[in-house]
Design a protein around this motif. Structure first.
Motif, PDB file in Angstrom:
ATOM      1  N   LYS A 207      -5.783  81.605  49.480  1.00 44.66           N
ATOM      2  CA  LYS A 207      -4.731  80.757  50.036  1.00 44.66           C
ATOM      3  C   LYS A 207      -4.832  79.334  49.489  1.00 44.66           C
ATOM      4  O   LYS A 207      -3.814  78.719  49.122  1.00 44.66           O
ATOM      5  N   GLU A 211      -1.623  78.143  47.360  1.00 44.34           N
ATOM      6  CA  GLU A 211      -0.735  77.163  47.982  1.00 44.34           C
ATOM      7  C   GLU A 211      -0.928  75.751  47.453  1.00 44.34           C
ATOM      8  O   GLU A 211      -0.035  74.911  47.597  1.00 44.34           O
ATOM      9  N   ASN A 212      -2.075  75.467  46.862  1.00 50.05           N
ATOM     10  CA  ASN A 212      -2.349  74.094  46.451  1.00 50.05           C
ATOM     11  C   ASN A 212      -2.604  73.954  44.953  1.00 50.05           C
ATOM     12  O   ASN A 212      -1.854  73.304  44.241  1.00 50.05           O
TER      13      ASN A 212
END
Length: 444
Positions: A207, A211-212
């Motif tokens: 994640k 997401e980053n």
């Protein structure tokens, strides 16, 4: 025999299940150009007394290896081990081949569970490795994981900020300094992620990257935010978990079927174990994440108990529905094994009372007496009659007399002339089935 075959089935099933779960398809992220340093806390609090601690099963190592297997071939990875001091166990290297990924995974396995906690030592080692190998046009990030509080100098995060390195902090367990980790992340432009259960680290690392890191890199290279493909779907992981537990249930069921020593029981137990394992596998992940005591040890124990209950219950239900309720005789599987005897040993019925053996009569030795006048001899007493044999039909006659097998077994049992085992062996069913039939037809 049941213990041996159960142990063999569990061992074989465990190997098969783990092999299946290891076949989760790898899907790389977008063709990003990321320099990523993963700093893993290796202090003694991660594992205590073999079974306790915040990560007794090494889930942080597994999470790092999973991420190494899913990064793009154009990404570079470094691995940092820190406790009282920080050290680089895998220098910043492009993951351009399977050999590079395997080398990174072997280095991750070197992260141990001993020593104190020096947060600055871990951050400084990660930032130093990235700065030494800085290349133009490549974004640099750190995933920093710790499970406790320790020595920290604010200058560590400041050096990362000055070098343009973003730190994403992960606090494992309940003893972390959440405020400090949040401050470190925010100071460098990153985020803080708390997690109580170590088993959730693999999905969390994915994640963080998806997401980053991956999305930001794709966007910074002029692509749309959707240009970074998501990594392996969590549903794929759950599916392979189900398949892995199904393999365990199938192997255990096959072992129990061999113990029952009939072809029908082998089929029923294998099918029941397969279904029960799949059902338990579907429940394993959600149940194991409910309780986070001991880094999820209690939750995993509960999940394992549920999986075992699903496997055992499905096996027994399949036997009842497929074998015992069919009314058909069973076929012996292996002549070298003991005959089918059922899952539960029951005491034999009392049956008719046994007649005591006749007491032998001892006649006294004759004593000489004076001669008497001749008399008519008394008639001889008739010889005692031999005890009559127990009258009653045989088991074959009961089977012919009643079309319903359960009723035939019940009537034979009620006669008192046969034991549970004798009836079960004749009809090809376990003693428990005979007992249930007798209870079903009681009073009829």
């Amino acid at each position: 025999m049941g213990l041996v075959l159960g142990a063999i089935g569990g061992g074989v099933g465990g190997v098969l299940g783990q092999a299946i779960y290891g076949l989760v398809p790898l899907r790389y992220a977008s063709q990003s150009k990321v320099d990523l340093a993963v700093a893993l806390d290796s202090s003694g609090s991660m594992r205590e007394l073999y079974f306790f601690g915040n990560d007794p099963h090494g889930e942080r190592r597994k999470a790092a290896k999973d991420l190494a297997g899913r990064l793009s071939p154009t990404d570079r990875l470094a691995v940092i081990d820190f406790d009282s001091e920080g050290k680089v166990v895998y220098p910043l290297t492009a993951l351009a081949s399977d050999a590079d990924r395997d080398a990174a995974k072997r280095a991750i396995d070197q992260v141990d569970d001993s020593g104190g906690t020096n947060l600055s030592a871990g951050i400084d080692a990660a930032v130093g490795e990235l700065v030494r190998n800085k290349r133009e046009g490549r974004s640099q990030f750190v995933i920093f994981l710790t499970d406790g509080q320790g020595d920290y100098d604010n200058a560590s995060a400041e050096r990362a900020k000055q070098a343009g390195i973003i730190i994403y902090t992960v606090g494992l367990g309940k003893d972390v300094s959440a405020n400090l980790l949040t401050s470190i992340a925010q100071q460098t432009g990153g985020k803080y992620y708390p997690v109580e259960n170590a088993s959730a680290l693999s999905m969390l690392f994915e994640k963080i990257f998806t997401e980053n890191i991956g999305m930001a890199t794709a966007h910074g290279n002029g692509a749309s935010p959707q240009g970074a493909k998501p990594l392996t779907s969590p549903w794929i992981l759950i599916l392979f978990r189900i398949l892995g537990w199904a393999a365990v249930g199938l192997a255990i069921g096959a072992g129990q079927g061999v113990r029952e020593n009939t072809r029908e029981d082998l089929l029923a137990c294998s099918l029941g174990g397969l279904i029960g394992g799949a059902l338990g596998g579907a429940l394993f992940d959600p149940l194991s994440s409910l309780v986070s005591i001991g880094a999820g040890l209690v939750g995993r124990g509960i999940a394992d108990v549920v999986v075992g209950a699903c496997i055992g219950g499905s096996m027994r239900l399949a036997q009842e529905k497929i074998v015992e309720a069919s009314g058909k005789p069973t076929t012996t599987l292996l002549a070298v094994l003991p005959p089918k005897g059922g899952l539960v040993a029951l005491p034999e019925p009392a049956g008719p009372p046994h007649k005591p053996a006749p007491t032998p009569v001892v006649f006294p030795r004759p004593v000489a007496a004076p001669p008497l006048a001749p008399t008519r001899p008394a008639p001889a007493a008739p010889a005692p009659a031999a005890p009559a044999a127990v009258a009653g039909p045989s088991l074959a006659e009961y089977q012919k007399r009643y079309a319903d097998r359960s009723q035939a077994m019940a009537m034979a049992y009620r006669s008192g002339n046969f034991s549970l085992r004798e009836i079960g062996q004749h009809f090809g069913v376990p003693s428990t089935a005979v007992k249930r039939a007798a209870e079903q037809y009681a009073g009829r």
